[in-house]
Design a protein around this motif. Structure first.
Motif, PDB file in Angstrom:
ATOM      1  N   HIS A   1       0.841  -1.206   0.000  1.00 17.02           N
ATOM      2  CA  HIS A   1       0.000   0.000   0.000  1.00 17.02           C
ATOM      3  C   HIS A   1       0.870   1.246   0.000  1.00 17.02           C
ATOM      4  O   HIS A   1       1.823   1.356   0.773  1.00 17.02           O
ATOM      5  CB  HIS A   1      -0.908   0.031   1.232  1.00 17.02           C
ATOM      6  CG  HIS A   1      -1.783   1.251   1.282  1.00 17.02           C
ATOM      7  ND1 HIS A   1      -2.929   1.371   0.525  1.00 17.02           N
ATOM      8  CD2 HIS A   1      -1.664   2.417   1.970  1.00 17.02           C
ATOM      9  CE1 HIS A   1      -3.482   2.546   0.747  1.00 17.02           C
ATOM     10  NE2 HIS A   1      -2.738   3.201   1.623  1.00 17.02           N
ATOM     11  N   VAL A   2       0.528   2.196  -0.864  1.00 15.66           N
ATOM     12  CA  VAL A   2       1.204   3.490  -0.893  1.00 15.66           C
ATOM     13  C   VAL A   2       0.308   4.517  -0.198  1.00 15.66           C
ATOM     14  O   VAL A   2      -0.815   4.790  -0.657  1.00 15.66           O
ATOM     15  CB  VAL A   2       1.502   3.945  -2.327  1.00 15.66           C
ATOM     16  CG1 VAL A   2       2.075   5.362  -2.323  1.00 15.66           C
ATOM     17  CG2 VAL A   2       2.474   2.992  -3.008  1.00 15.66           C
ATOM     18  N   ASP A   3       0.802   5.049   0.909  1.00 15.12           N
ATOM     19  CA  ASP A   3       0.096   6.129   1.592  1.00 15.12           C
ATOM     20  C   ASP A   3       0.486   7.442   0.925  1.00 15.12           C
ATOM     21  O   ASP A   3       1.494   8.054   1.259  1.00 15.12           O
ATOM     22  CB  ASP A   3       0.464   6.132   3.077  1.00 15.12           C
ATOM     23  CG  ASP A   3      -0.030   7.382   3.800  1.00 15.12           C
ATOM     24  OD1 ASP A   3      -0.935   8.058   3.262  1.00 15.12           O
ATOM     25  OD2 ASP A   3       0.483   7.689   4.892  1.00 15.12           O
ATOM     26  N   ALA A   4      -0.321   7.840  -0.060  1.00 16.37           N
ATOM     27  CA  ALA A   4      -0.113   9.116  -0.749  1.00 16.37           C
ATOM     28  C   ALA A   4      -1.182  10.105  -0.310  1.00 16.37           C
ATOM     29  O   ALA A   4      -1.568  10.996  -1.072  1.00 16.37           O
ATOM     30  CB  ALA A   4      -0.150   8.912  -2.260  1.00 16.37           C
ATOM     31  N   CYS A   5      -1.647   9.951   0.935  1.00 20.09           N
ATOM     32  CA  CYS A   5      -2.725  10.812   1.412  1.00 20.09           C
ATOM     33  C   CYS A   5      -2.373  12.278   1.268  1.00 20.09           C
ATOM     34  O   CYS A   5      -3.199  13.088   0.841  1.00 20.09           O
ATOM     35  CB  CYS A   5      -3.042  10.479   2.871  1.00 20.09           C
ATOM     36  SG  CYS A   5      -3.907   8.913   3.089  1.00 20.09           S
ATOM     37  N   ILE A   6      -1.132  12.633   1.590  1.00 20.87           N
ATOM     38  CA  ILE A   6      -0.785  14.051   1.569  1.00 20.87           C
ATOM     39  C   ILE A   6      -0.099  14.467   0.270  1.00 20.87           C
ATOM     40  O   ILE A   6      -0.098  15.640  -0.096  1.00 20.87           O
ATOM     41  CB  ILE A   6       0.087  14.403   2.787  1.00 20.87           C
ATOM     42  CG1 ILE A   6       0.005  15.905   3.099  1.00 20.87           C
ATOM     43  CG2 ILE A   6       1.542  13.957   2.587  1.00 20.87           C
ATOM     44  CD1 ILE A   6       0.458  16.254   4.482  1.00 20.87           C
ATOM     45  N   GLY A   7       0.455  13.518  -0.472  1.00 17.46           N
ATOM     46  CA  GLY A   7       1.187  13.882  -1.682  1.00 17.46           C
ATOM     47  C   GLY A   7       0.525  13.481  -2.977  1.00 17.46           C
ATOM     48  O   GLY A   7       0.987  13.869  -4.058  1.00 17.46           O
ATOM     49  N   GLY A   8      -0.569  12.733  -2.883  1.00 17.38           N
ATOM     50  CA  GLY A   8      -1.173  12.174  -4.087  1.00 17.38           C
ATOM     51  C   GLY A   8      -1.819  13.177  -5.018  1.00 17.38           C
ATOM     52  O   GLY A   8      -2.091  12.859  -6.179  1.00 17.38           O
ATOM     53  N   TRP A   9      -2.055  14.406  -4.528  1.00 14.11           N
ATOM     54  CA  TRP A   9      -2.606  15.451  -5.405  1.00 14.11           C
ATOM     55  C   TRP A   9      -1.565  16.539  -5.659  1.00 14.11           C
ATOM     56  O   TRP A   9      -1.883  17.632  -6.115  1.00 14.11           O
ATOM     57  CB  TRP A   9      -3.892  16.043  -4.817  1.00 14.11           C
ATOM     58  CG  TRP A   9      -4.974  16.254  -5.825  1.00 14.11           C
ATOM     59  CD1 TRP A   9      -5.334  17.446  -6.396  1.00 14.11           C
ATOM     60  CD2 TRP A   9      -5.844  15.287  -6.415  1.00 14.11           C
ATOM     61  NE1 TRP A   9      -6.364  17.272  -7.280  1.00 14.11           N
ATOM     62  CE2 TRP A   9      -6.715  15.950  -7.313  1.00 14.11           C
ATOM     63  CE3 TRP A   9      -5.990  13.906  -6.264  1.00 14.11           C
ATOM     64  CZ2 TRP A   9      -7.698  15.301  -8.049  1.00 14.11           C
ATOM     65  CZ3 TRP A   9      -6.967  13.247  -6.990  1.00 14.11           C
ATOM     66  CH2 TRP A   9      -7.802  13.939  -7.868  1.00 14.11           C
ATOM     67  N   VAL A  10      -0.298  16.203  -5.375  1.00 10.65           N
ATOM     68  CA  VAL A  10       0.825  17.089  -5.660  1.00 10.65           C
ATOM     69  C   VAL A  10       1.800  16.414  -6.622  1.00 10.65           C
ATOM     70  O   VAL A  10       2.195  16.986  -7.642  1.00 10.65           O
ATOM     71  CB  VAL A  10       1.561  17.487  -4.357  1.00 10.65           C
ATOM     72  CG1 VAL A  10       2.836  18.273  -4.663  1.00 10.65           C
ATOM     73  CG2 VAL A  10       0.651  18.300  -3.450  1.00 10.65           C
ATOM     74  N   LEU A  11       2.180  15.176  -6.301  1.00  9.93           N
ATOM     75  CA  LEU A  11       3.174  14.456  -7.094  1.00  9.93           C
ATOM     76  C   LEU A  11       2.805  14.303  -8.571  1.00  9.93           C
ATOM     77  O   LEU A  11       3.711  14.291  -9.423  1.00  9.93           O
ATOM     78  CB  LEU A  11       3.421  13.073  -6.477  1.00  9.93           C
ATOM     79  CG  LEU A  11       4.278  13.085  -5.203  1.00  9.93           C
ATOM     80  CD1 LEU A  11       4.169  11.758  -4.472  1.00  9.93           C
ATOM     81  CD2 LEU A  11       5.724  13.409  -5.524  1.00  9.93           C
ATOM     82  N   PRO A  12       1.519  14.189  -8.936  1.00  9.30           N
ATOM     83  CA  PRO A  12       1.208  14.051 -10.370  1.00  9.30           C
ATOM     84  C   PRO A  12       1.699  15.226 -11.216  1.00  9.30           C
ATOM     85  O   PRO A  12       1.889  15.072 -12.427  1.00  9.30           O
ATOM     86  CB  PRO A  12      -0.325  13.960 -10.395  1.00  9.30           C
ATOM     87  CG  PRO A  12      -0.689  13.398  -9.058  1.00  9.30           C
ATOM     88  CD  PRO A  12       0.304  14.000  -8.112  1.00  9.30           C
ATOM     89  N   TRP A  13       1.917  16.389 -10.593  1.00  7.35           N
ATOM     90  CA  TRP A  13       2.355  17.565 -11.353  1.00  7.35           C
ATOM     91  C   TRP A  13       3.838  17.867 -11.134  1.00  7.35           C
ATOM     92  O   TRP A  13       4.314  18.939 -11.497  1.00  7.35           O
ATOM     93  CB  TRP A  13       1.492  18.761 -10.965  1.00  7.35           C
ATOM     94  CG  TRP A  13       0.092  18.602 -11.494  1.00  7.35           C
ATOM     95  CD1 TRP A  13      -0.344  18.900 -12.759  1.00  7.35           C
ATOM     96  CD2 TRP A  13      -1.036  18.068 -10.793  1.00  7.35           C
ATOM     97  NE1 TRP A  13      -1.676  18.572 -12.877  1.00  7.35           N
ATOM     98  CE2 TRP A  13      -2.144  18.074 -11.692  1.00  7.35           C
ATOM     99  CE3 TRP A  13      -1.243  17.587  -9.502  1.00  7.35           C
ATOM    100  CZ2 TRP A  13      -3.404  17.623 -11.333  1.00  7.35           C
ATOM    101  CZ3 TRP A  13      -2.502  17.128  -9.146  1.00  7.35           C
ATOM    102  CH2 TRP A  13      -3.568  17.154 -10.053  1.00  7.35           C
ATOM    103  N   LEU A  14       4.561  16.915 -10.545  1.00  7.90           N
ATOM    104  CA  LEU A  14       6.000  17.078 -10.338  1.00  7.90           C
ATOM    105  C   LEU A  14       6.753  16.009 -11.110  1.00  7.90           C
ATOM    106  O   LEU A  14       6.225  14.934 -11.403  1.00  7.90           O
ATOM    107  CB  LEU A  14       6.339  16.965  -8.841  1.00  7.90           C
ATOM    108  CG  LEU A  14       5.729  18.002  -7.904  1.00  7.90           C
ATOM    109  CD1 LEU A  14       6.185  17.746  -6.473  1.00  7.90           C
ATOM    110  CD2 LEU A  14       6.119  19.421  -8.327  1.00  7.90           C
ATOM    111  N   ASP A  15       7.991  16.296 -11.409  1.00 11.55           N
ATOM    112  CA  ASP A  15       8.859  15.327 -12.068  1.00 11.55           C
ATOM    113  C   ASP A  15       9.503  14.465 -10.992  1.00 11.55           C
ATOM    114  O   ASP A  15      10.497  14.845 -10.374  1.00 11.55           O
ATOM    115  CB  ASP A  15       9.932  16.054 -12.890  1.00 11.55           C
ATOM    116  CG  ASP A  15      10.828  15.093 -13.647  1.00 11.55           C
ATOM    117  OD1 ASP A  15      10.436  13.920 -13.789  1.00 11.55           O
ATOM    118  OD2 ASP A  15      11.913  15.518 -14.081  1.00 11.55           O
TER     119      ASP A  15
END
Length: 458
Positions: free
Chosen positions: A190-204
């Motif tokens: 499981h990947v806990d992307a609770c805090i980064g999952g709506w940020v990382l898609p727009w980062l390299d």
């Protein structure tokens, strides 16, 4: 009605501000008044709907499907992936653990997590009888160590978890090698992307989501960097078979057959509708711009911290979270108090094992980096002038020897009074309290704070 509104406003005036970008934990501010307005309107419009039965309120089911469809390409989910809207990141993590436990059917189920994994995994362990195997992270990068995580997987392991990023230090764990090790042993990851999952898609950034081989589930909160009203999170599984054990049904009573996809039965449709409306309103281009603004502010703050003579970064931030350490001229607890005096809420984090105490900063799109850094310089100077809080050695020794399971109410009352957590409200300065809590072993710290919460709610 006017009197009630005035009373509500008076109560609300005591709270931390949720807008303006000065509360650097708990809340997220896009700085977009129109997004806030449409979220409030949708929240009110659907507040009385009930997500218990999607056949009674098909609008909620439709909006849930839309949100999952929007999220899937952002987190690398394959076409067959499925998802569920939950009340927040903790519920998403609870469900991920419960689902893994029920699918594996081990007598002594365990899960392998880095020591920086969110406390919700420990809560899930407590609720569901899953033993936590916590593996130390790299002391410099603060990231999970793939070899150590892989070595800890055994026949009892039902789940391996990683963070994208970790809340405490703001770094993304090496997802690919850890997920591969889990897959090799037939264990869910499981990947806990609770805090980064709506940020990382727009980062390299290197792959971190469901497009990574071996990742079976992922959580992402919309009430964080999607800037929707509380509380909405998404839990996605790679395919329907992986999600099936998440569902609960009971026909063993004469009423309706209970059928739930989440921990909750009755749940207001308001947060779901608000999330749907805000996500639609801001859109992909809007989020790209918000992420750019937020990451720019984060990098400026991080650079200033790294260059400061009394401060240092606990780790180089990967997204929008910054963890700050101090030298011996001051402590993070006094620094937090000094920032609050200047109108900024920053969150002090206790030390853990070999990891030093830190000051946690959650940067939002509305956070003004230049104003923050100017006040940070002043706050550091004031904290250095005051000096670090000293906890008497005998008090540290006594705390280390206390067994919280042997303490009664009277003993807790005495300890809370000694810590400054008795009486009405909190002390003006929290540094002495936090320094004492930092000196206490984790079990005693937990017991003291539970006792405090108990008394606060009596």
């Amino acid at each position: 009605m006017t009197d009630l509104i005035a009373e509500l406003e008076a109560l609300r005036a005591r709270d931390l501000p949720t807008h303006g970008g000065r509360t650097l934990a708990y809340v997220y501010d896009s700085g977009l008044p129109d997004a806030d307005e449409i979220g409030r309107r949708a929240l009110a419009m659907f507040a009385s709907t009930n997500g218990l039965d999607p056949t009674a309120f098909p609008s909620l089911a439709a909006m849930e499907r839309d949100l999952i469809a929007t999220a899937k390409p952002l987190v690398g989910a394959p076409d067959g992936a499925v998802g569920t809207v939950t009340s927040g990141g903790t519920e998403s993590i609870l469900l991920a653990v419960q689902t893994a436990r029920d699918a594996a059917r081990r007598e002594r189920p365990s899960m392998v997590v880095p020591t920086t994994a969110h406390g919700a995994f420990h809560k899930a362990a407590h609720y569901f009888g899953v033993r936590v195997v916590a593996i130390d992270v790299d002391p410099v990068s603060k990231r999970a160590v793939p070899e150590a995580m892989a070595a800890a997987i055994d026949e009892d392991t039902v789940l391996v978890a990683v963070s994208a990023p970790s809340y405490a230090h703001g770094v993304v764990d090496p997802v690919a090698p850890i997920a591969a090790a889990a897959a090799e042993r037939g264990v869910r990851c499981h990947v806990d992307a609770c805090i980064g999952g709506w940020v990382l898609p727009w980062l390299d950034h290197e792959p971190w989501g469901l497009d990574v081989a071996g990742v079976t589930s992922l959580s992402v909160d919309l009430h964080k960097y999607a800037y929707t009203p509380k509380g909405v999170s998404l839990l996605l599984h790679r395919d329907p078979a992986l999600r099936r054990p998440q569902f609960f049904a009971s026909a063993d009573w004469p009423g309706y057959t209970m059928l739930n996809a989440t921990m909750q039965s009755t749940k207001s449709g308001g947060p779901l509708a608000a999330a749907w409306a805000v996500v639609r309103h801001i859109g992909t281009d809007g989020y790209r711009a918000l992420v750019g603004t937020t990451v720019d502010a984060t990098r400026r703050i991080a650079a200033a911290v790294a260059a400061h003579p009394h401060l240092r970064l606990a780790a180089e931030p990967d997204t929008t979270l910054v963890a700050v350490e101090t030298d011996t001229a001051l402590d993070v607890f006094t620094l937090s108090d000094e920032m609050l005096v200047r109108g900024w809420f920053t969150q002090p984090q206790m030390g853990f094992r070999d990891l030093a105490p830190t000051l946690h900063l959650t940067v939002s799109a509305a956070t003004a980096a230049d104003e923050f850094l100017a006040d940070l310089d002043e706050a550091v100077a004031a904290a250095v002038a005051a000096g670090p809080v000293q906890v008497a050695p005998e008090l540290r020794a006594a705390a280390a020897q206390l067994d919280p399971s042997t303490l009664d109410d009277a003993a807790f009352d005495g300890l809370l009074a000694a810590a400054g957590l008795s009486g009405d409200g909190l002390p003006t300065r929290m540094a002495p309290v936090n320094a004492l809590l930092d000196a206490a072993p984790p079990r005693l710290r937990e017991a003291l704070l539970i006792a405090f919460l108990d008394r606060l709610t009596r």
